[in-house]
Write an enzyme that holds these catalytic residues in place. Structure first.
Site, mmCIF file in Angstrom:
data_model
loop_
_atom_site.group_PDB
_atom_site.id
_atom_site.type_symbol
_atom_site.label_atom_id
_atom_site.label_comp_id
_atom_site.label_asym_id
_atom_site.label_seq_id
_atom_site.Cartn_x
_atom_site.Cartn_y
_atom_site.Cartn_z
ATOM 1 N N ASP A 38 -32.700 47.067 -2.416
ATOM 2 C CA ASP A 38 -33.975 47.496 -2.998
ATOM 3 C C ASP A 38 -33.685 48.027 -4.400
ATOM 4 O OD1 ASP A 38 -36.880 48.119 -1.563
ATOM 5 O OD2 ASP A 38 -36.529 49.375 -3.322
ATOM 6 N N ASN A 91 -37.354 38.908 0.199
ATOM 7 C CA ASN A 91 -38.667 39.517 0.367
ATOM 8 C C ASN A 91 -39.217 40.142 -0.914
ATOM 9 O OD1 ASN A 91 -40.868 40.702 2.104
ATOM 10 N ND2 ASN A 91 -39.875 42.598 1.426
ATOM 11 N N TYR A 157 -49.893 36.084 -9.726
ATOM 12 C CA TYR A 157 -49.354 36.263 -8.380
ATOM 13 C C TYR A 157 -49.529 35.004 -7.534
ATOM 14 C CZ TYR A 157 -48.762 38.099 -3.651
ATOM 15 O OH TYR A 157 -48.359 38.303 -2.356
ATOM 16 N N LYS A 161 -46.540 32.436 -6.155
ATOM 17 C CA LYS A 161 -46.262 32.203 -4.740
ATOM 18 C C LYS A 161 -46.358 30.720 -4.383
ATOM 19 C CE LYS A 161 -45.302 36.418 -3.539
ATOM 20 N NZ LYS A 161 -43.947 36.808 -3.075
ATOM 21 N N THR A 192 -49.053 47.307 4.350
ATOM 22 C CA THR A 192 -47.990 47.930 3.565
ATOM 23 C C THR A 192 -48.540 49.205 2.917
ATOM 24 O OG1 THR A 192 -48.630 46.685 1.601
ATOM 25 C CG2 THR A 192 -46.996 45.663 3.062
#
Length: 253
Positions: A38, A91, A157, A161, A192
């Site tokens: 991360d 991810n 975005y 993707k 999330t």
């Protein structure tokens, strides 16, 4: 089934929260040794702590996937410590600003692509190189249901993707004969921290969105983690090049 990933070695990016943390916990639960990565050391170390608390094995390696050298170092460190890389869940991603195409700033567009597309490319590149040396492996990329449709205000975005889905299929073609399977998951709205914040800010809109999902609820990070686990496991040994929607049926409309 608890030994589904017994002694498999893998890395998970953006594992400090949300889908990434759920994925790390799930893989560890099923026997994998997990390298947690991360940009936030504090968040990543918390994921490691949670895994160890449950008897799993994990360690933290920091990485900003937009930096090619950091991605290479992440993969190299994994192989140095464990001798191989059996699986990866790529991810890491950002949503970018919600802005009409005519108002998107070049800097915002480039930042989204740097993480979502270039970061995915760097990850695939070095993971596949490592897997080639040890006879193969399995990779899952986190794309999005927004990578199967257009989304108002999310041109960077959504299109990034779509690019992830194309990278996934190309990597699957190139990796197949080398024993490397590559798939992606396409999460729908998933609970999330960012989605929780949005739901609290606009509860009526959030309720309407949730009601529109055919399965009747917003997804949980664990729903995505289980899909990633399946695709990386031997249960999916004949599955590659698939962009798997995990979105409660929204794309069925």
């Amino acid at each position: 089934m608890e030994n589904l990933m017994n002694n498999k070695i893998g890395l998970i990016t953006a594992a400090g929260s949300g889908i990434g943390r759920a994925s790390a916990l799930t893989f560890a639960k099923y026997g994998a040794k997990v390298v947690v990565s991360d940009v936030s050391e504090e968040a990543g170390q918390e994921t490691v702590r949670l895994i160890k608390e449950k008897g799993g094995e994990a360690l933290f390696v920091p990485c900003n996937v937009a930096d090619e050298e950091q991605v290479k170092a992440l993969v190299d460190k994994t192989v140095e410590l464990y001798g191989r890389l059996d699986f990866a869940h790529n991810n890491a991603g950002i949503s970018g600003a919600t802005t009409p195409i005519t108002e998107v700033a070049k800097a915002d567009w480039e930042k989204t692509y740097a993480v979502n597309v270039e970061g995915m490319f760097f990850s695939l590149k070095y993971e596949m190189l490592a897997m080639e040396k040890t006879g193969g492996g399995a990779i899952v990329n986190t794309a999005s249901s927004s990578g199967a449709i257009g989304v108002h205000g999310l041109s960077a975005y959504s299109s990034s993707k779509w690019a992830v889905n194309g990278l996934t299929k190309t990597a699957a073609l190139e990796g197949g004969k080398k024993g490397i399977r590559v798939n992606s998951i396409l999460p729908g709205m998933t609970r999330t921290p960012a989605i929780d914040k949005w739901m609290a800010e606009v509860p009526e809109q959030a309720a309407a969105v949730e009601a529109s999902i055919p399965i009747g609820r917003i997804g949980e990070p664990e729903d995505q983690a289980k899909a990633a686990l399946f695709l990386c496991s031997d249960l999916a040994s004949y599955v590659t090049g698939v962009n798997l929607p995990v979105e409660g049926g929204q794309l069925s409309e």
